[in-house]
Every structure is written in structure tokens, then in C-alpha cells.
Motif scaffolding. Structure first.
Motif, short mmCIF file in Angstrom:
data_model
loop_
_atom_site.label_atom_id
_atom_site.label_comp_id
_atom_site.label_asym_id
_atom_site.label_seq_id
_atom_site.Cartn_x
_atom_site.Cartn_y
_atom_site.Cartn_z
N SER A 75 0.82 -1.21 0.00
CA SER A 75 0.00 0.00 0.00
C SER A 75 0.85 1.27 0.00
O SER A 75 2.02 1.26 0.38
CB SER A 75 -0.90 0.02 1.23
N ARG A 76 0.22 2.37 -0.43
CA ARG A 76 0.82 3.69 -0.28
C ARG A 76 0.40 4.24 1.09
O ARG A 76 -0.75 4.06 1.52
CB ARG A 76 0.35 4.64 -1.39
N TYR A 77 1.32 4.92 1.74
CA TYR A 77 1.07 5.52 3.05
C TYR A 77 1.34 7.03 2.98
O TYR A 77 2.25 7.47 2.28
CB TYR A 77 1.99 4.91 4.11
N VAL A 78 0.53 7.79 3.72
CA VAL A 78 0.76 9.23 3.86
C VAL A 78 0.71 9.56 5.35
O VAL A 78 -0.20 9.10 6.06
CB VAL A 78 -0.29 10.06 3.10
N GLU A 123 14.04 1.77 3.84
CA GLU A 123 13.26 0.86 3.00
C GLU A 123 11.84 1.37 2.76
O GLU A 123 11.13 0.87 1.88
CB GLU A 123 13.23 -0.54 3.63
N LEU A 124 11.42 2.38 3.53
CA LEU A 124 10.08 2.93 3.36
C LEU A 124 10.05 4.14 2.43
O LEU A 124 9.01 4.77 2.26
CB LEU A 124 9.50 3.34 4.73
N ALA A 125 11.19 4.47 1.82
CA ALA A 125 11.26 5.66 0.97
C ALA A 125 10.27 5.60 -0.19
O ALA A 125 9.70 6.61 -0.58
CB ALA A 125 12.68 5.85 0.46
N GLY A 126 10.01 4.43 -0.73
CA GLY A 126 9.04 4.32 -1.80
C GLY A 126 7.64 4.01 -1.32
O GLY A 126 6.71 3.93 -2.11
N VAL A 127 7.49 3.82 -0.01
CA VAL A 127 6.20 3.47 0.59
C VAL A 127 5.47 4.72 1.07
O VAL A 127 4.26 4.86 0.87
CB VAL A 127 6.41 2.48 1.75
N LEU A 128 6.21 5.63 1.72
CA LEU A 128 5.61 6.87 2.21
C LEU A 128 5.48 7.83 1.04
O LEU A 128 6.47 8.36 0.53
CB LEU A 128 6.47 7.47 3.32
N ALA A 129 4.26 8.06 0.61
CA ALA A 129 4.01 8.88 -0.58
C ALA A 129 4.01 10.37 -0.29
O ALA A 129 4.00 11.18 -1.21
CB ALA A 129 2.67 8.48 -1.20
N LEU A 161 13.12 9.78 7.70
CA LEU A 161 12.84 8.58 6.93
C LEU A 161 14.11 7.96 6.34
O LEU A 161 14.35 6.76 6.47
CB LEU A 161 11.84 8.93 5.80
N ALA A 162 14.94 8.76 5.71
CA ALA A 162 16.11 8.23 5.01
C ALA A 162 17.10 7.56 5.95
O ALA A 162 17.72 6.56 5.61
CB ALA A 162 16.80 9.35 4.23
N GLU A 163 17.25 8.10 7.16
CA GLU A 163 18.24 7.55 8.08
C GLU A 163 17.68 6.44 8.96
O GLU A 163 18.42 5.53 9.36
CB GLU A 163 18.83 8.64 8.97
N TYR A 164 16.40 6.49 9.28
CA TYR A 164 15.84 5.51 10.22
C TYR A 164 15.14 4.36 9.53
O TYR A 164 15.20 3.22 10.01
CB TYR A 164 14.89 6.20 11.19
N ALA A 165 14.44 4.62 8.43
CA ALA A 165 13.69 3.56 7.75
C ALA A 165 13.81 3.72 6.24
O ALA A 165 12.82 3.96 5.55
CB ALA A 165 12.23 3.59 8.19
#
Length: 446
Positions: free
Chosen positions: A238-241, A265-271, A259-263
Motif C-alpha cells: 500500500s501507499r502511506y501518507v 526501505e520505506l522511501a518508496g512506501v511513504l508517498a 525517513l532516510a536515516e531511520y527507515a
């Protein structure tokens, strides 16, 4: 001044003697280095000579444990797993169905609601846990791809664990109610009605560290990891906001910035991440609040952050220690504002002159400053044109900085002050969220 302070002290001393137990199975004491304080001012010396220190203040760790929130009575929210370090950040530790109690707060049908407990990370980088409520609507998702998820950082703005969405939505509406929560639920109802799942993180963390941005970012990002892991078939792609206003805006903004430093892998998930009325310059806002009607919020935030950074307690006097260990440590957001009626400056609780201008405060403000980072998701920032509390210029400065770093962004100045801005900014915000969750490319007005 002398008379009013004496009255306040008497009330707080009486309340503190009623006391409540410390947090169930609290974490290890997060000892951090501190900066020596300058000698107290004459007023501060008078306060310490007039107000006796609480007995618990004789031991630094005991004082810290005494300022933690009281147990809510719900183990999923209170208990610290002994093997936290064995879990990966975002890994689900426990899940409980809370559909009946959540449904009682909804105006649209829901399929299920789950209270998730997952591994997270404290503000100082040690293993911690987070909780979040995941609500799946009965309405089908008719848009492209998997059912999207709105990660709504509701403005908790509280010191007590029972004030969180996690507690409120998993218990009866008459059980320790937080009267602020219903104000923000219409946004949840709207999202569910569109077929969006809604994730409501308890972004202050288990210590209820209101306004600590690192804690908030970690819990927000780990809640996304937890939701994807809990329902991989339904929400794994899913996409997340992330969205939040005021106290919740701190969490939504920090989510994008960390986001970039902690998670990564979610860079393409958090829209995208949307933040309204957001605090970006803690030093500026602290000075704005100090000694004014909003001083109660400053006091609340200081006590909350001391739970994650207890070296703050080393720079408090006896008066502040009575406040921090009194039942005020469990108040919800509707009570912190009225504390500012007496408009006492933060100086009356410190042991050094001009504490907000001290080297110690500067070190803390630097820890909370995320402006040196680049958001790893598109941004939508909005702010009340006449906000008397949080300077409009601070948010505008961050927007310009992020634009210069190539981040797609939109900034809106909306009619009204801080509270009205939440309402006047809603319509355009909602359209922006819908676009991100449908996979439409994020607009940029840089």
C-alpha cells in the motif's frame, strides 16, 4: 508574585503527596551527559530556600522514575518486554482486536480495529516500543493498487498514557476520557469513508514524551513497518501518507525528515507527509511561549521531554520537581493550556538564570532541530496566517530549505490563527492526501 507562587506550590505539594505509582516495568535509566549550570538568580535562590525538595529528589534515578506517567492499567500500553532488543524495529510484539470499542467512536462502519505493539527506538537510540491503532474500514477501496493507509498523528499533547488514541479507542468512551480526541475524529471518519485504512500511532512513545521529534518519528515509521508486517497481503504494497496538525505535525514532519536515516526501505512506501502549524525551531517557539498564556504548554513539553532526556531534571529546582512528580504528570491536552493562566516563566522552575538561553538548552534544541535533513517524501505544509503561538516564518523557512534541496513541496497560508487554521486548511489538504494515495505525482510549487 510571591503570594501566587506560594499558593501554586501548596497545591502541588498537596497533590504530589497523593501520588500514583510509577510506570510499570520502566526502562533503564537513560543517563546522558549534562552541562554545568550557572549560579541561580536571586528569585531562583529564594524559591529553593522556600520550597523543600521532594524526598524522591535525593536520588536522580528515583526522581526520573517519579516523573514518568502512571500506568494506564492496560498491559499492552504499560509493560516493557524484557527482550526488546531481540526484535527488529517495527516488528510486532503483540496485537489485540479492539473493534467493538473503536466502532463505538466511529460514524462509518469498520471491518476491524487492532491495537498493535511493536519494537521502536527511544530519543537516545535505545530499544523501546510503540503502539498504534490500525483501523480497516468496511468500505471497499475502489482506487488503483492496494488499499492505501493514512497515518494520522492526532494531536495528543498530553502527559498521561490514558490520553492516547491507543487507550481511548481500546476502552469505553467513559473510561478516563480525553475530551480532545473527538475534535479530531472527523478526519478519521472521512478517510475511512473513502476506503482508506487509518493508522493512529501513539507518537509520544511509551514515556509520553510530548513534542520530542525523534521519538515521534521513530514511532511513526515503526508503526508503518508494523502495519505492513501485520497485514502483508492487504497493506504490504500500500501507499502511506503521514499527516498531523500542531502537536501531531511535529510527528508527521519528523517522519519525512528522519525517513532516510531511520527507515530507508520505506522511501518508496511513504508517498508524502503533511504538517500544519508545525514547530520546526524549538528555541524560537520556547521563547515565544515563555511567561505568556501559552507558558502552560511550555511547562508540559519540558516535563514530557525530561522523560526521554532526564538531564533536564538536574537543572530544575524544588518547585519544578514538585510539579513534575505531582498528578499533573498524567494530564491530557485539555489541561495543559489552562496551566498558563498564571503565566509563570520557565525560569521559576530552573536552577540557572535565563535557562532558555543557556548552553544546556542550546544542546537540547540542537537535538530537536531536523532542519539539516532532507525530507525523503513530498511535503505539504500549511499554517494559520495569524498564528500567535508558532511563528509562520519558521515553517516558511523550512519550506524554502527543502525546495532548495529538491523536495517536491506545497505551502499554504490559511485563514485564521492556530486553532482555526486546522479547519480552514482541511479541504485542500484532503485533496493533496487523496492524490498521493492514488499514486498521482506530487505537485511542487517551489
Amino acid at each position: 508574585m510571591k503570594t501566587s507562587l506560594s499558593v501554586v506550590v501548596a497545591v502541588l505539594v498537596g497533590c504530589a503527596l497523593l501520588g500514583a505509582p510509577a510506570s510499570a516495568a520502566p526502562p533503564p535509566y537513560p543517563d546522558e551527559p549534562s552541562v554545568p549550570a550557572a549560579p541561580p538568580s536571586p528569585l531562583q535562590a529564594w524559591i529553593d530556600n522556600t520550597v523543600p525538595a521532594p524526598a524522591v529528589a535525593a536520588d536522580e534515578e528515583a526522581l526520573w522514575r517519579a516523573v514518568l506517567p502512571s500506568p494506564s492499567g492496560d498491559p499492552i500500553l504499560d509493560d516493557w518486554p524484557a527482550d526488546l532488543a531481540a526484535y527488529a524495529p517495527g516488528e510486532v510484539i503483540e496485537a489485540r482486536d479492539v473493534t467493538p470499542t473503536t466502532a463505538a467512536r466511529m460514524t462509518v462502519p469498520i471491518a476491524r480495529s487492532t491495537l498493535l505493539k511493536f519494537r521502536s527506538t527511544s530519543g537516545t537510540g535505545t530499544p523501546s516500543f510503540g503502539t498504534a491503532t490500525l483501523i480497516v474500514p468496511a468500505a471497499a477501496w475502489t482506487g488503483p493498487g492496494s488499499r492505501p493507509v493514512e497515518v494520522n498523528a492526532l494531536p495528543i499533547n498530553s502527559l498521561g498514557t490514558h490520553c492516547t488514541p491507543g487507550y481511548q479507542l481500546s476502552h469505553s468512551p467513559l473510561d478516563k476520557p480525553n475530551v480532545d480526541l473527538p475534535v479530531f475524529l472527523p478526519a478519521v471518519w472521512t478517510a475511512l469513508g473513502k476506503g482508506h485504512a487509518v493508522l493512529l500511532p501513539d507518537h509520544e512513545g511509551p514515556l509520553m514524551a510530548y513534542a520530542e521529534p525523534n521519538v515521534a518519528a521513530h514511532v511513526m515509521l515503526d508503526s508503518i513497518r508494523a502495519a505492513r508486517g501485520h497485514l502483508p497481503a492487504e497493506l504490504g504494497d500500500s501507499r502511506y501518507v503521514a499527516v498531523g496538525y500542531s502537536g501531531g505535525a511535529i510527528a508527521a514532519y519528523a517522519t519525512a525528515m528522519k525517513l532516510a536515516e531511520y527507515a530507508p526501505e520505506l522511501a518508496g512506501v511513504l508517498a508524502g507527509a503533511a504538517a500544519g502549524g508545525v514547530v520546526t525551531d524549538y528555541a524560537n517557539v520556547a521563547h515565544q511561549f515563555n511567561g505568556k498564556i501559552s507558558s502552560g504548554i511550555l511547562t508540559t513539553v519540558t516535563l514530557a521531554i525530561a522523560r526521554e532526556h532526564p538531564q533536564i531534571l538536574r537543572h530544575t529546582n524544588s518547585f519544578a520537581q514538585w510539579v513534575a512528580t505531582s498528578p499533573l504528570r498524567d494530564i491530557c491536552g485539555e489541561s495543559s493550556g489552562p496551566l498558563g493562566i498564571v503565566s509563570l516563566p520557565i525560569d521559576v522552575g530552573a536552577d540557572t538564570p535565563a535557562p532558555l538561553d543557556s548552553a544546556f538548552a542550546a544542546g537540547l534544541f540542537e537535538q530537536f532541530d531536523l532542519t539539516d535533513r532532507t525530507a525523503a517524501a513530498p511535503l505539504y505544509l500549511y499554517h494559520g496566517a495569524h498564528d500567535p503561538w508558532i511563528p509562520l516564518g519558521d515553517a516558511q523557512r523550512v519550506f524554502r530549505q527543502q525546495c532548495a534541496r529538491g523536495v517536491p513541496g506545497v505551502f499554504r497560508v490559511v485563514p485564521g490563527e492556530h486553532l482555526i487554521g486546522y479547519v480552514t486548511g482541511a479541504a485542500e489538504l484532503e485533496a493533496w492526501i487523496d492524490g498521493r494515495l492514488r499514486g498521482v505525482a506530487a505537485p511542487s510549487e517551489c
